[in-house]
Design an enzyme around this catalytic site. Structure first.
Site, PDB file in Angstrom:
ATOM      1  NE  ARG A  63      29.019  -9.137 -30.834  1.00 31.97           N
ATOM      2  CZ  ARG A  63      30.126  -8.414 -30.818  1.00 31.97           C
ATOM      3  NH1 ARG A  63      30.156  -7.265 -30.180  1.00 31.97           N
ATOM      4  NH2 ARG A  63      31.209  -8.842 -31.437  1.00 31.97           N
ATOM      5  CB  SER A 115      46.790   0.346 -40.152  1.00 30.78           C
ATOM      6  OG  SER A 115      45.892  -0.117 -39.178  1.00 30.78           O
ATOM      7  CB  SER A 117      42.309  -5.850 -25.393  1.00 31.44           C
ATOM      8  OG  SER A 117      41.314  -5.987 -26.375  1.00 31.44           O
ATOM      9  CG  HIS A 131      43.089  -2.903 -23.752  1.00 29.24           C
ATOM     10  ND1 HIS A 131      42.022  -3.368 -23.017  1.00 29.24           N
ATOM     11  CD2 HIS A 131      42.598  -2.609 -24.977  1.00 29.24           C
ATOM     12  CE1 HIS A 131      40.935  -3.379 -23.774  1.00 29.24           C
ATOM     13  NE2 HIS A 131      41.256  -2.921 -24.960  1.00 29.24           N
ATOM     14  CB  THR A 155      39.945   4.447 -22.720  1.00 30.45           C
ATOM     15  OG1 THR A 155      38.571   4.614 -22.384  1.00 30.45           O
ATOM     16  CG2 THR A 155      40.491   3.277 -21.908  1.00 30.45           C
ATOM     17  CE  LYS A 172      38.141  -0.650 -23.247  1.00 25.37           C
ATOM     18  NZ  LYS A 172      38.580  -0.761 -24.636  1.00 25.37           N
ATOM     19  CB  THR A 230      30.190  15.748 -29.706  1.00 26.19           C
ATOM     20  OG1 THR A 230      29.378  14.845 -28.975  1.00 26.19           O
ATOM     21  CG2 THR A 230      31.597  15.712 -29.151  1.00 26.19           C
ATOM     22  CB  THR A 231      27.298  17.602 -25.381  1.00 19.05           C
ATOM     23  OG1 THR A 231      26.228  18.132 -26.160  1.00 19.05           O
ATOM     24  CG2 THR A 231      27.201  18.139 -23.967  1.00 19.05           C
ATOM     25  CB  THR A 258      35.595  -9.686 -31.030  1.00 16.77           C
ATOM     26  OG1 THR A 258      34.296  -9.081 -31.090  1.00 16.77           O
ATOM     27  CG2 THR A 258      36.441  -8.927 -30.047  1.00 16.77           C
TER      28      THR A 258
HETATM   29  C1  LIG Z   1      37.938  -0.236 -25.922  1.00 13.68           C
HETATM   30  C2  LIG Z   1      38.941   0.208 -26.942  1.00 13.68           C
HETATM   31  C3  LIG Z   1      38.906   1.496 -27.494  1.00 13.68           C
HETATM   32  C4  LIG Z   1      37.757   2.415 -27.239  1.00 13.68           C
HETATM   33  O1  LIG Z   1      37.804   2.973 -25.961  1.00 13.68           O
HETATM   34  P1  LIG Z   1      36.429   3.421 -25.278  1.00 13.68           P
HETATM   35  O2  LIG Z   1      36.834   4.451 -24.306  1.00 13.68           O
HETATM   36  O3  LIG Z   1      35.830   2.188 -24.679  1.00 13.68           O
HETATM   37  O4  LIG Z   1      35.561   3.962 -26.381  1.00 13.68           O
HETATM   38  C5  LIG Z   1      39.938   1.916 -28.299  1.00 13.68           C
HETATM   39  N1  LIG Z   1      40.967   1.084 -28.595  1.00 13.68           N
HETATM   40  C6  LIG Z   1      41.030  -0.154 -28.124  1.00 13.68           C
HETATM   41  C7  LIG Z   1      42.186  -1.005 -28.475  1.00 13.68           C
HETATM   42  C8  LIG Z   1      40.013  -0.652 -27.305  1.00 13.68           C
HETATM   43  O5  LIG Z   1      40.043  -1.914 -26.870  1.00 13.68           O
END
Ligand SMILES: *Cc1c(COP(=O)(O)O)cnc(C)c1O
Length: 406
Positions: free
Chosen positions: A22, A139, A191, A219, A247, A250, A279-280, A365
């Site tokens: 990469r 899963s 995604s 997503h 998240t 995104k 974690t902080t 991926t």
């Molecule tokens: C990107 C992604 C995550 C992780 O989210 P981040 O906030 O980027 O760490 C979790 N699940 C899926 C399906 C993703 O594509």
């Protein structure tokens, strides 16, 4: 003697040999001008302007003036960092407000912030498996790496069901005692292919076999549903999913992750999940930006509608141009190349010749033989930008002799 250096070099060589080494494109986003950005070839200080076609900032919220302003105002008011873990001086009022807004977005009693969506999945799934005695996690085979790691970390029994295959999932559920704890872990929008899970049918199975449901809507949050509550909102099943994970990095354009669920579930994860506790806390600057973004996308459907229209338009013009667009029912537009070396080559060609940036997507991926370009049109990708992309792809496909659609 152990040759430590050699071991690391050999590991990288293996990646290179498989054509999946990469290289990160060194870019600078330009405030307010997304999808334009500056590209620094070979990490030099020289830069030229390019168009980004592969960002997960799906709606351009990372450049939204109100979001940027909220972050600047927060930094001006409370400074840079949270200053501690959530338990030790790191819970700011912004964190409290954002968790409240996210709970409301998903019509749940409570929500919990993590430093990323990855951490949210990893920490929550591992913790669920420890809390539910003798549980089995079912899963989907295409689940994200962060879910796989979380499930592994929980050390429970795991069964993998074929992607979106309800019959396979049901056969697994049937084989398990009705009173044994079962967690169905899956995503809504996948995604890389842009397909969407049949949420209602999965919920029906969960009810029939007394299973718990864990849904990754990373997503989809901000993008689907009347208020951006994801596919579960769109499909009217918010109350049937036990834990929704999302998240802030995104569609919401900032950074961070979260889960939303019943208060008792959130309280347990908050109390046991190592990846949450030690974690902080997220910077209040990030939290303030995310809060603004969530509020904007809750209040209006305008960007979501434009986003869907743009994705449909791009699929249409690429299909008419005989480019191998892979079937997708979402905003993701994958175009198949089918070879890792060629995939990298076409990406380099687009950047060098046409100032178009779209990262190659290779194994692991996606499965080998399905290497692709993954285009993510946003509301800010105009008709003119789309025409330029079509011309560039057409040139690349001809020059590099890549297979076209039938
Ligand atoms: C990107 C992604 C995550 C992780 O989210 P981040 O906030 O980027 O760490 C979790 N699940 C899926 C399906 C993703 O594509």
């Amino acid at each position: 003697m152990v040759d430590y250096n050699k071991a690391f070099e050999t590991a990288v060589d293996a990646v290179r040999t498989e054509g999946r080494y990469r290289v990160f494109a060194d870019i600078e986003r330009i405030r307010g001008r997304f999808p334009a950005a500056l590209y620094h070839p070979n990490n030099s200080d020289d830069a030229r302007e390019i168009t980004v076609w592969c960002s997960n900032d799906y709606l351009g919220m990372g450049q939204n003036p109100a979001v940027v302003e909220a972050m600047q105002a927060a930094a001006g008011k409370v400074g840079a960092g949270a200053g501690g873990t959530r338990n030790i001086a790191g819970t700011t009022h912004f964190h409290v407000l954002l968790e409240r807004a996210l709970a409301d977005l998903h019509r749940k009693e409570a929500a919990l912030l993590f430093t990323s969506g990855y951490v949210a999945n990893e920490a929550t799934l591992a913790t669920i498996a420890r809390i539910l005695p003798d549980c089995v996690i079912l899963s989907d085979e295409m689940n994200h790496a962060s879910m796989i790691e979380g499930i592994r970390g929980g050390r429970s029994v795991k069964r993998i069901w074929r992607h979106n295959d309800l019959a396979h999932l049901e056969s697994m559920l049937q084989d398990l005692p009705i009173d044994r704890p079962k967690v169905i872990a899956f995503e809504s929008v996948y995604s890389m292919d842009g397909d969407i899970a049949p949420l209602e049918a999965v919920c029906d199975l969960a009810k029939k076999y007394n299973a718990f449901t864990y849904l990754d809507e990373v997503h989809a949050v901000g993008l689907y549903g009347e208020r951006g509550g994801g596919v579960a909102e769109r499909d009217g099943v918010l109350d049937r999913i036990d834990i929704i994970e999302g998240t802030l990095g995104k569609a919401f354009g900032v950074m961070g992750g979260y889960i939303a669920a019943r208060a008792s579930i959130i309280d347990a994860i908050r109390s046991y999940a190592s990846g949450f506790i030690f974690t902080t806390a997220l910077s209040p600057v990030l939290v303030a930006g995310a809060l603004k973004s969530v509020e904007i996308l809750k209040a209006s459907n305008h960007l979501r509608e434009r986003h869907q229209e743009r994705a449909a338009r791009l699929k249409q013009i690429l299909t008419e141009g005989e480019l191998p667009v892979m079937p997708s029912v979402s905003h993701i537009v994958p175009v198949k190349v089918g070879d890792p070396v060629l995939c990298k080559k076409v990406s380099d060609y687009l950047l060098e010749r046409h100032n178009i940036y779209v990262q190659p997507i290779n194994y692991p991926t996606v499965p080998k033989g399905t290497e692709r370009l993954r285009l993510t049109p946003t509301p800010l990708h105009t008709d003119d930008l789309m025409s330029a992309l079509l011309d560039a792809l057409d040139d690349a496909w001809t020059t590099l002799k890549i297979k076209r659609a039938a």
